[in-house]
Motif scaffolding. Structure first.
Motif, mmCIF file in Angstrom:
data_model
loop_
_atom_site.group_PDB
_atom_site.id
_atom_site.type_symbol
_atom_site.label_atom_id
_atom_site.label_comp_id
_atom_site.label_asym_id
_atom_site.label_seq_id
_atom_site.Cartn_x
_atom_site.Cartn_y
_atom_site.Cartn_z
ATOM 1 N N ASP A 81 44.937 46.789 32.953
ATOM 2 C CA ASP A 81 44.620 48.142 33.602
ATOM 3 C C ASP A 81 43.135 48.265 34.104
ATOM 4 O OD1 ASP A 81 46.847 48.898 32.790
ATOM 5 O OD2 ASP A 81 46.318 50.420 31.114
ATOM 6 N N LEU A 82 42.147 47.358 33.274
ATOM 7 C CA LEU A 82 40.988 47.357 33.556
ATOM 8 C C LEU A 82 40.668 46.445 35.025
ATOM 9 C CD1 LEU A 82 37.781 47.821 32.961
ATOM 10 C CD2 LEU A 82 37.950 45.962 31.774
ATOM 11 N N PHE A 83 41.260 45.262 34.949
ATOM 12 C CA PHE A 83 41.161 44.568 35.904
ATOM 13 C C PHE A 83 41.842 44.845 37.253
ATOM 14 C CE2 PHE A 83 40.828 41.130 32.410
ATOM 15 C CZ PHE A 83 39.673 41.323 32.354
ATOM 16 N N ALA A 84 42.997 45.639 37.135
ATOM 17 C CA ALA A 84 43.491 46.078 38.149
ATOM 18 C C ALA A 84 42.874 47.233 39.031
ATOM 19 C CB ALA A 84 45.100 46.605 37.897
ATOM 20 N N SER A 85 42.241 47.901 37.876
ATOM 21 C CA SER A 85 41.386 49.067 38.576
ATOM 22 C C SER A 85 40.016 48.635 39.405
ATOM 23 C CB SER A 85 41.094 50.048 37.407
ATOM 24 O OG SER A 85 40.122 49.370 36.706
ATOM 25 N N VAL A 86 39.585 47.540 38.802
ATOM 26 C CA VAL A 86 38.491 46.780 39.376
ATOM 27 C C VAL A 86 38.716 46.292 41.009
ATOM 28 C CG1 VAL A 86 36.555 44.919 39.345
ATOM 29 C CG2 VAL A 86 37.356 46.363 37.263
ATOM 30 N N GLU B 218 33.973 39.544 43.196
ATOM 31 C CA GLU B 218 34.852 38.515 42.421
ATOM 32 C C GLU B 218 34.413 38.680 41.063
ATOM 33 O OE1 GLU B 218 37.696 37.560 41.940
ATOM 34 O OE2 GLU B 218 37.999 36.939 44.043
ATOM 35 N N PHE B 219 35.594 38.382 40.112
ATOM 36 C CA PHE B 219 35.289 38.446 38.722
ATOM 37 C C PHE B 219 35.775 37.418 37.880
ATOM 38 C CE2 PHE B 219 38.897 41.512 39.625
ATOM 39 C CZ PHE B 219 39.445 41.425 38.562
ATOM 40 N N TYR B 220 35.121 36.897 37.090
ATOM 41 C CA TYR B 220 35.769 36.019 36.142
ATOM 42 C C TYR B 220 36.267 37.016 34.984
ATOM 43 C CZ TYR B 220 32.916 32.174 38.233
ATOM 44 O OH TYR B 220 32.450 31.121 38.915
ATOM 45 N N ASP C 233 48.923 38.993 37.876
ATOM 46 C CA ASP C 233 49.674 40.056 38.540
ATOM 47 C C ASP C 233 48.912 41.299 38.516
ATOM 48 O OD1 ASP C 233 51.655 38.350 39.226
ATOM 49 O OD2 ASP C 233 52.913 38.886 37.721
ATOM 50 N N ALA C 234 47.540 41.370 37.927
ATOM 51 C CA ALA C 234 46.729 42.438 37.760
ATOM 52 C C ALA C 234 45.719 42.016 38.626
ATOM 53 C CB ALA C 234 46.333 42.715 36.372
ATOM 54 N N GLY C 235 45.521 41.195 39.380
ATOM 55 C CA GLY C 235 44.669 41.002 40.271
ATOM 56 C C GLY C 235 43.546 40.156 40.000
ATOM 57 N N VAL C 236 43.705 39.485 38.766
ATOM 58 C CA VAL C 236 42.826 38.264 38.371
ATOM 59 C C VAL C 236 42.937 37.112 39.217
ATOM 60 C CG1 VAL C 236 41.863 37.001 36.358
ATOM 61 C CG2 VAL C 236 42.755 39.397 36.045
ATOM 62 N N HIS C 237 41.755 36.400 39.624
ATOM 63 C CA HIS C 237 41.932 35.056 40.260
ATOM 64 C C HIS C 237 41.204 34.362 39.707
ATOM 65 C CE1 HIS C 237 41.539 37.891 44.233
ATOM 66 N NE2 HIS C 237 42.760 37.830 43.760
ATOM 67 N N TRP C 238 40.236 34.706 38.524
ATOM 68 C CA TRP C 238 39.410 33.401 38.061
ATOM 69 C C TRP C 238 39.429 33.750 36.391
ATOM 70 C CZ3 TRP C 238 36.501 29.327 40.080
ATOM 71 C CH2 TRP C 238 36.512 29.334 41.628
#
Ligand code: SF4
Length: 308
Positions: free
Chosen positions: A70-75, A84-86, A113-118
């Motif tokens: 939820d946190l990463f998707a909201s960011v 961008e975020f690690y 799937d929550a939007g994390v790339h790194w």
């Protein structure tokens, strides 16, 4: 890069003896940042000209995988690709997957799937089983660490390699860490993956930790950076640590490093004695005086996740 580590919780059950940051569950002083706290820290980073966040916190047993997703998707929803975020270190990733009773592959897919790339290779310190038993026996096994890294690579997310020196590790242990990292990268490349984007090494800060000790010299750090550059000839970038070496970090550019970030906050290392200098222009003047041209590097979306 200009980056901020956001330490979303300091509650941790791992009890590494080299850590001055954590508190145990139900001890005084524990915190979990709200989404609004996180947004405020990111907004401040953007104002200072940065665009890279590293999320790093403790192994907090009260935070389920959904909290992170939820946190990463909201960011991602709020900032898109402006930031961008690690998301997490591999160490936290292993803990989360175990707590959620998910395979590393499934946990990686949930984050992606929550939007994390790194994800970063952080939390590795020294990757030998002996070192882990001496200092961090509840953290993970070395085999788990590399299995998790592999699952992250296969998910399409990117990851990095890290190392921390200056505890009581032997030179053989330093070499074993580099050798395992190199072997991992060879296997990734052989199987058609890009694998590790970069290798970052920093130095142990001993203040306020149960283990104690003293800091190694900048010269020892530079020499280790040179060794790492030669040994890890299959990893493209070597990043020097301004966070732990301050102005001495830039001399590592002469020892093979080609990458660095200017940190504006990391409570984990600051609690153990690291200092942060927010006069970024004065810091950048140092590599320029050494004869380097400094370019801003944006931590971009990995090609495998383009359009996702
Ligand atoms: S280093 Fe990380 S995992 Fe270890 S005690 Fe500190 S916060 Fe927990």
């Amino acid at each position: 890069m200009v980056m901020r580590i956001i330490n979303y919780t300091n509650v941790c059950v791992a009890q590494c003896d080299y850590c001055a940051f954590y508190v145990l569950p139900n001890q005084d002083g524990g915190y979990v940042l709200s989404r609004e706290d996180v947004f405020a820290k990111i907004d401040e980073l953007l104002e200072l000209g940065g665009d890279l966040v590293g999320f790093n916190g403790g192994f907090n047993p009260k935070l389920p995988l959904d909290y992170y997703c939820d946190l990463f998707a909201s960011v991602r929803e709020r900032y898109g690709d402006r930031v961008e975020f690690y998301a997490l270190t591999v160490a936290e990733f292993v803990f989360l997957a175990d707590r959620a009773k998910l395979s590393f592959a499934d946990a990686a897919a949930r984050l992606r799937d929550a939007g994390v790339h790194w994800v970063t290779g952080g939390g590795s310190e020294i990757l030998t089983e002996d070192f882990r038993k001496r200092h961090a026996k509840w953290k993970y096994t070395v085999a788990d660490y590399f299995d998790a890294q592999r699952a992250i690579v296969e998910s399409g997310m990117r990851t990095t390699a890290t190392m921390v020196i200056g505890f009581d590790e032997t030179l053989d242990e330093r070499i074993e860490h580099l050798e395992r990292t190199r072997d991992f990268q060879d296997a990734c490349l052989r199987d058609g993956y890009d694998g590790l984007f970069s290798f970052l090494c920093w130095t142990y800060k001993p203040y306020g930790t149960a283990f104690g000790g003293r800091e190694i010299s900048p010269r020892e750090y530079w020499r280790h950076m040179a060794l790492s550059r030669i040994f890890l000839d299959n990893v493209r970038h070597v990043r020097t640590s301004v966070l732990t070496q301050n102005e001495d970090a830039f001399r590592a550019l002469e020892y093979g490093a080609d990458d660095f970030d200017l940190p504006i906050e990391d409570e984990v290392t600051q609690k153990a004695g690291a200092t942060v200098d927010l006069d970024l222009e004065s810091l950048l003047a140092i590599p320029r005086r050494l004869g380097y041209r400094v370019e801003y590097r944006h931590a971009a979306r990995p090609p495998a996740l383009a359009g996702s």
